[in-house]
Design an enzyme around this catalytic site. Sequence first.
Site, short mmCIF file in Angstrom:
data_model
loop_
_atom_site.label_atom_id
_atom_site.label_comp_id
_atom_site.label_asym_id
_atom_site.label_seq_id
_atom_site.Cartn_x
_atom_site.Cartn_y
_atom_site.Cartn_z
N GLN A 171 -14.39 -1.48 8.12
CA GLN A 171 -15.46 -1.72 7.14
C GLN A 171 -15.34 -3.14 6.55
O GLN A 171 -16.34 -3.73 6.15
CB GLN A 171 -15.38 -0.71 5.99
CG GLN A 171 -15.75 0.70 6.36
CD GLN A 171 -14.54 1.53 6.71
OE1 GLN A 171 -13.54 1.00 7.19
NE2 GLN A 171 -14.61 2.83 6.50
N ASP A 228 -13.21 6.02 -4.42
CA ASP A 228 -13.92 7.24 -3.98
C ASP A 228 -13.78 8.38 -4.97
O ASP A 228 -14.64 9.24 -5.07
CB ASP A 228 -13.41 7.67 -2.60
CG ASP A 228 -13.95 6.71 -1.56
OD1 ASP A 228 -13.34 5.65 -1.38
OD2 ASP A 228 -15.02 7.00 -0.99
N GLY A 238 -19.47 4.88 1.81
CA GLY A 238 -19.32 4.29 0.47
C GLY A 238 -19.75 5.36 -0.53
O GLY A 238 -20.83 5.97 -0.38
N LYS A 295 -10.14 3.57 0.08
CA LYS A 295 -9.86 3.39 1.50
C LYS A 295 -8.38 3.19 1.78
O LYS A 295 -7.70 2.47 1.04
CB LYS A 295 -10.69 2.21 2.01
CG LYS A 295 -10.54 1.87 3.47
CD LYS A 295 -10.78 3.04 4.39
CE LYS A 295 -12.11 3.73 4.18
NZ LYS A 295 -12.17 5.06 4.86
O1 MRU Z 1 -14.83 5.70 4.53
P1 MRU Z 1 -15.76 4.90 3.67
O2 MRU Z 1 -16.27 3.67 4.35
O3 MRU Z 1 -16.87 5.74 3.08
O4 MRU Z 1 -14.84 4.42 2.44
C1 MRU Z 1 -15.45 3.69 1.42
C2 MRU Z 1 -14.52 3.20 0.39
O5 MRU Z 1 -13.34 3.47 0.42
C3 MRU Z 1 -15.14 2.41 -0.74
O6 MRU Z 1 -14.24 1.49 -1.24
C4 MRU Z 1 -15.58 3.36 -1.87
O7 MRU Z 1 -16.32 4.43 -1.38
C5 MRU Z 1 -16.37 2.64 -2.91
S1 MRU Z 1 -17.98 2.13 -2.35
C6 MRU Z 1 -18.73 1.37 -3.69
#
Ligand code: MRU
Length: 348
Positions: free
Chosen positions: A194, A235, A47, A246
């Site tokens: 997730q 991200d 995240g 994601k």
């Molecule tokens: O691969 P991850 O689990 O780190 O991906 C996370 C996401 O895509 C979240 O939606 C994003 O980081 C926002 S978290 C507030």
Amino acid sequence: MTIQSVEWKNDAIVILDQQQLPNEIIYEHLTTIEHVWESITYLKVRGAPAIGIVAAFGLALWARSKQSNHLELFLDEFEKQRDYLASSRPTAVNLFWAIDRIVKKVKRAQSVAEAKDLAVAEALAIQKEDVQTCRRIGENGLSLLKDGNTVMTICNAGAIATAKYGTALAPFYLAKEKGLTLKAFACETRPVLQGSRLTAWELQQLGVDVTLITDSMAAHTLKTKEINAVIVGADRIAANGDTANKIGTYGLALLAKAHDIPFYVAAPFSTIDLNTLTGDDIPIEERAAEEITHLQGKAIAPAATKVFNPAFDVTPSELITGIITEYGVVRGDYQTELTRLYSNEIET
Ligand code: MRU
């Protein structure tokens, strides 16, 4: 129950190992910067904001453990450690934002001892600010919803992906406080789940009515269930509003458009990267084939199957109804509005 993804305790970092959820709640002590790198790369901490926070503490941890009296050499090595942590994951810009903020602060030090203190203090400040930031995102997000609404989301942009409250899930926390009811549909989020492992779990802890679907059920669910909004995290948001999140988010945005359902991105300003001009410039992480060919260590595809495993996709800004930030909901001409907000709120 308040679950904290990252904590600074007695000069060490304690993380909630998100790979073990929902079966076990395991906290792990990270005692070296290599542990921190691994915790990010292998998704124990994941995240965008949480990655930034743990990386910031990672630099503080390294600084604290370094025996040196020579400020210049210390700062040289500090920057190398920054580069090392920067290599842990490429897409979430919060990682670079947080470690660069620590480096900038530490460079003001007049001695190694002061540099160590500044690193710790700045990392703690980043974490503390994120609590308030996410709370404001929750308030701004909630203002777009009505009591009884149902929201679809993907991945986990919840409290465990931040310091507290989350981004896409923050309205659920604020709704609870105000005695309002929001329901959720969580996409499971292949390949590493997730949505099912983390979002379904987190919303259940909060006492939210959450229904889990596989990613391929999103179109049917948007068509047949009363979904009032789709809210996702981010991200990295480019200067023109194109948003990396994601894998599966882009598909969800297209589906929301097809069903005339508002599609919101919820993210702090630390996720907005005005130096990245469009979504095409965002580096998209590709992860190991095993995340797709194996499930809990067991093969679910023939050996040597060719795999494409991008962890993120980019949603073009024209599919985004609004970007929910701590400073309000940005709409319309993102290029102009994001730049304006940046100069009004951040630079002043
Ligand atoms: O691969 P991850 O689990 O780190 O991906 C996370 C996401 O895509 C979240 O939606 C994003 O980081 C926002 S978290 C507030």
